[in-house]
Scaffold this active site. Structure first.
Site, PDB file in Angstrom:
ATOM      1  N   PRO A  81       0.833  -1.214   0.000  1.00 55.04           N
ATOM      2  CA  PRO A  81       0.000   0.000   0.000  1.00 55.04           C
ATOM      3  C   PRO A  81       0.860   1.255   0.000  1.00 55.04           C
ATOM      4  CG  PRO A  81       0.137  -0.940   2.205  1.00 55.04           C
ATOM      5  CD  PRO A  81       0.845  -1.904   1.299  1.00 55.04           C
ATOM      6  N   THR A  82       0.539   2.184  -0.889  1.00 57.82           N
ATOM      7  CA  THR A  82       1.240   3.481  -0.873  1.00 57.82           C
ATOM      8  C   THR A  82       0.205   4.587  -1.002  1.00 57.82           C
ATOM      9  OG1 THR A  82       1.705   3.192  -3.240  1.00 57.82           O
ATOM     10  CG2 THR A  82       3.511   2.739  -1.724  1.00 57.82           C
ATOM     11  N   SER A 110      -4.133   1.475  -0.119  1.00 62.16           N
ATOM     12  CA  SER A 110      -3.854   2.179   1.134  1.00 62.16           C
ATOM     13  C   SER A 110      -5.093   2.925   1.611  1.00 62.16           C
ATOM     14  CB  SER A 110      -2.724   3.181   0.895  1.00 62.16           C
ATOM     15  OG  SER A 110      -2.721   4.160   1.897  1.00 62.16           O
ATOM     16  N   THR A 159      -1.592  -2.065   9.392  1.00 63.74           N
ATOM     17  CA  THR A 159      -0.208  -1.586   9.504  1.00 63.74           C
ATOM     18  C   THR A 159       0.044  -1.165  10.944  1.00 63.74           C
ATOM     19  OG1 THR A 159      -0.193  -0.875   7.216  1.00 63.74           O
ATOM     20  CG2 THR A 159       1.442   0.133   8.657  1.00 63.74           C
ATOM     21  N   ARG A 168      10.158  12.836   8.836  1.00 64.83           N
ATOM     22  CA  ARG A 168      10.651  12.806   7.444  1.00 64.83           C
ATOM     23  C   ARG A 168      11.198  14.182   7.098  1.00 64.83           C
ATOM     24  NH1 ARG A 168       5.567   9.191   5.470  1.00 64.83           N
ATOM     25  NH2 ARG A 168       5.812   7.657   7.145  1.00 64.83           N
ATOM     26  N   ASP A 310       8.865  -6.607   2.686  1.00 60.72           N
ATOM     27  CA  ASP A 310       9.049  -5.454   1.795  1.00 60.72           C
ATOM     28  C   ASP A 310      10.178  -4.585   2.316  1.00 60.72           C
ATOM     29  OD1 ASP A 310       8.151  -3.482   3.613  1.00 60.72           O
ATOM     30  OD2 ASP A 310       6.145  -3.371   2.737  1.00 60.72           O
ATOM     31  N   GLY A 312      13.041  -2.084  -0.042  1.00 59.45           N
ATOM     32  CA  GLY A 312      14.260  -2.119  -0.853  1.00 59.45           C
ATOM     33  C   GLY A 312      14.238  -3.072  -2.028  1.00 59.45           C
ATOM     34  N   ARG A 314      14.269  -3.823  -5.493  1.00 63.07           N
ATOM     35  CA  ARG A 314      14.501  -3.063  -6.736  1.00 63.07           C
ATOM     36  C   ARG A 314      14.992  -3.952  -7.869  1.00 63.07           C
ATOM     37  NH1 ARG A 314      12.505  -0.362  -3.502  1.00 63.07           N
ATOM     38  NH2 ARG A 314      13.073   1.699  -2.707  1.00 63.07           N
ATOM     39  N   GLY A 333       6.908  -1.418  -2.887  1.00 59.16           N
ATOM     40  CA  GLY A 333       6.371  -0.075  -2.642  1.00 59.16           C
ATOM     41  C   GLY A 333       6.846   0.842  -3.753  1.00 59.16           C
TER      42      GLY A 333
HETATM   43  C1  LIG Z   1       5.013   7.201  -0.836  1.00 63.59           C
HETATM   44  C2  LIG Z   1       4.747   6.057   0.088  1.00 63.59           C
HETATM   45  C3  LIG Z   1       3.520   5.956   0.726  1.00 63.59           C
HETATM   46  C4  LIG Z   1       3.268   4.888   1.583  1.00 63.59           C
HETATM   47  N1  LIG Z   1       2.021   4.766   2.155  1.00 63.59           N
HETATM   48  C5  LIG Z   1       1.758   3.709   2.939  1.00 63.59           C
HETATM   49  C6  LIG Z   1       0.462   3.525   3.460  1.00 63.59           C
HETATM   50  O1  LIG Z   1      -0.448   4.303   3.211  1.00 63.59           O
HETATM   51  N2  LIG Z   1       0.246   2.445   4.253  1.00 63.59           N
HETATM   52  C7  LIG Z   1       1.239   1.533   4.559  1.00 63.59           C
HETATM   53  O2  LIG Z   1       0.998   0.576   5.286  1.00 63.59           O
HETATM   54  N3  LIG Z   1       2.473   1.691   4.061  1.00 63.59           N
HETATM   55  C8  LIG Z   1       2.753   2.736   3.245  1.00 63.59           C
HETATM   56  N4  LIG Z   1       3.996   2.866   2.712  1.00 63.59           N
HETATM   57  C9  LIG Z   1       5.014   1.823   2.956  1.00 63.59           C
HETATM   58  C10 LIG Z   1       4.919   0.729   1.878  1.00 63.59           C
HETATM   59  O3  LIG Z   1       3.735   0.001   1.997  1.00 63.59           O
HETATM   60  C11 LIG Z   1       6.084  -0.247   1.967  1.00 63.59           C
HETATM   61  O4  LIG Z   1       6.174  -0.756   3.280  1.00 63.59           O
HETATM   62  C12 LIG Z   1       7.420   0.361   1.572  1.00 63.59           C
HETATM   63  O5  LIG Z   1       7.266   1.270   0.513  1.00 63.59           O
HETATM   64  C13 LIG Z   1       8.383  -0.755   1.169  1.00 63.59           C
HETATM   65  O6  LIG Z   1       9.633  -0.256   0.834  1.00 63.59           O
HETATM   66  P1  LIG Z   1      10.077   0.032  -0.685  1.00 63.59           P
HETATM   67  O7  LIG Z   1       9.417   1.314  -1.082  1.00 63.59           O
HETATM   68  O8  LIG Z   1      11.555   0.160  -0.586  1.00 63.59           O
HETATM   69  O9  LIG Z   1       9.611  -1.125  -1.536  1.00 63.59           O
HETATM   70  C14 LIG Z   1       4.274   3.930   1.841  1.00 63.59           C
HETATM   71  C15 LIG Z   1       5.507   4.042   1.200  1.00 63.59           C
HETATM   72  C16 LIG Z   1       5.758   5.081   0.326  1.00 63.59           C
HETATM   73  C17 LIG Z   1       7.079   5.151  -0.367  1.00 63.59           C
END
Ligand SMILES: Cc1cc2nc3c(=O)[nH]c(=O)nc-3n(C[C@H](O)[C@H](O)[C@H](O)COP(=O)(O)O)c2cc1C
Length: 386
Positions: A81-82, A110, A159, A168, A310, A312, A314, A333
């Site tokens: 979820p993002t 998300s 989460t 941040r 999850d 990293g 890539r 993500g």
């Molecule tokens: C822009 C962004 C928004 C995110 N929003 C959420 C979210 O709404 N809920 C959640 O559980 N995790 C969120 N995450 C975390 C991701 O679900 C995930 O754990 C993480 O991106 C994994 O790392 P990666 O980006 O290196 O793959 C977010 C991450 C990013 C980069």
């Protein structure tokens, strides 16, 4: 790079996103907490984990399909979820969900998404999980779960690593917030990216659709949602999670697990899957990398429930390494996010194609024709603990 479809790696897609987006938006997607030690550690652990390939195993045909919670997926991968994706590109959530559905992959929406639970179900039919943060307003929280149930989401992901938001600092330095607070710095940033700006103006500023109605939030600039941060519930505990387990009868996935004792307790409570995650390094800085946390959690869980990882991912080889160290699959993500914000569904598909092609090649070079042939002996011992 002329077109993201010429991107040969996820890093190329990241650079294309950097070029296209205002700096404050790119940094919001790309950045981590404080000194970004954990953000970097997630990648570093994959770099430090060296492969010990096998030979002469006949690798002309490769099957990358895998079971995730009882369903066959074309890759051992689900979309993490993002939130706030629509600030990168209009419709990016739907684009990403469609790219996932095309490949029989699970898409996780998300609760901070810019598309509603129902829109995803209607416009990107496929296998969906809904991710929820724990809100102080429990009626609203349970109404989201009910909506996900009504829209036939297969799983609920809770989460648990965000009792409060991480610090941040890129966002602080860029004076970036959702809702946008227009100040000269942000305005200049936006105006320096006219293509992005014209798209925003044409489609309207995105809204965190699932949060509309929470404590009086409405559509409109002043109520654009990410004041949601104020609504997270830091008092959330094991008893509250038990109540959610009793309420939601479909698959319950817990994301943000880093300690083996917590993982074991979640299994005992009846949770259906665990996601080893440090929120992509966006929450607790200096927390260990997920790849490093994985083996102890896998040991504690003892195959009673699936363990996903999850943070990293890539490269296709990252997927193989996570599986070799005991994960049942990974979640992406930023890797798929960058594709989606750069070029919508085509960009998200391209990101998934890159990962798939790299995974196939790595499996061939390691002598594994199927996912269940990716075993611990493919990893040089002790290296992965760095
Ligand atoms: C822009 C962004 C928004 C995110 N929003 C959420 C979210 O709404 N809920 C959640 O559980 N995790 C969120 N995450 C975390 C991701 O679900 C995930 O754990 C993480 O991106 C994994 O790392 P990666 O980006 O290196 O793959 C977010 C991450 C990013 C980069």
């Amino acid at each position: 790079m002329s077109s993201p479809l010429h991107a040969v790696s996820i890093e190329d897609l990241r650079l294309a996103a950097k070029q296209k987006l205002p700096r404050c938006i790119f940094d919001f997607f790309d950045g981590g907490a404080e000194d970004e030690i954990t953000l970097k550690a997630n990648r570093q652990s994959f770099h430090n984990t060296l492969l010990l390939p096998r030979i002469l195993r006949g690798v002309e045909s490769i099957d990358t399909s895998a079971d995730i919670l009882g369903h066959r997926c074309s890759l051992p991968l689900a979309i993490a979820p993002t939130g706030a994706l629509g600030f990168g590109k209009h419709g990016a959530d739907i684009a990403l969900a469609r790219a996932a559905a095309d490949r029989d992959l699970i898409y996780t929406l998300s609760s901070s998404a810019t598309t509603s639970i129902e829109q995803i179900a209607r416009q990107a039919p496929g296998r969906h999980w809904f991710q929820a943060y724990i809100l102080k307003n429990k009626d609203f929280f349970y109404s989201l779960i009910d909506r996900a149930h009504a829209a036939e989401y297969e799983g609920l992901m809770i989460t648990v690593d965000l009792p409060v938001g991480g610090k941040r600092e890129r966002d602080n330095k860029n004076q970036f917030a959702i809702p946008f607070k227009l100040n000269p710095r942000v305005a200049f940033d936006f105006m320096s990216h006219p293509l992005w700006l014209s798209q925003m103006l044409a489609n309207g500023i995105p809204v965190l659709e699932n949060m509309l109605g929470l404590d009086g939030q409405k559509r409109g600039i002043n109520n654009l949602a990410s004041s949601v941060g104020r609504n997270y519930d830091p008092s959330f505990n094991w008893d509250d999670l038990k109540r959610i387990r009793d309420y939601w009868h479909k698959k319950l996935i817990i994301k943000g697990v880093m300690h083996p004792e917590d993982a074991l307790r979640l299994v005992e409570m009846g949770c259906d899957a665990i996601v080893v995650s440090n929120h992509g390094g966006r929450q607790l800085d200096t927390a260990i990398s997920t790849l490093r946390a994985l083996p102890d959690i896998v040991k504690a869980v003892d195959r009673k429930v699936p363990v996903l990882l999850d943070g990293g991912i890539r490269r296709g080889s990252d997927i193989l390494k996570a599986i070799a160290l005991g994960a049942d699959g990974v979640m992406t993500g930023r890797a798929t996010l960058f594709g989606a914000v750069v070029q919508g569904e085509n960009g998200a598909s391209h990101a998934l194609n890159i990962l798939k092609e790299e995974l196939i090649r790595t499996m061939q070079l390691c002598g594994a024709s199927e996912i269940n042939q990716i075993t611990a002996d493919l990893i040089l011992k002790h290296e992965h603990s760095k």
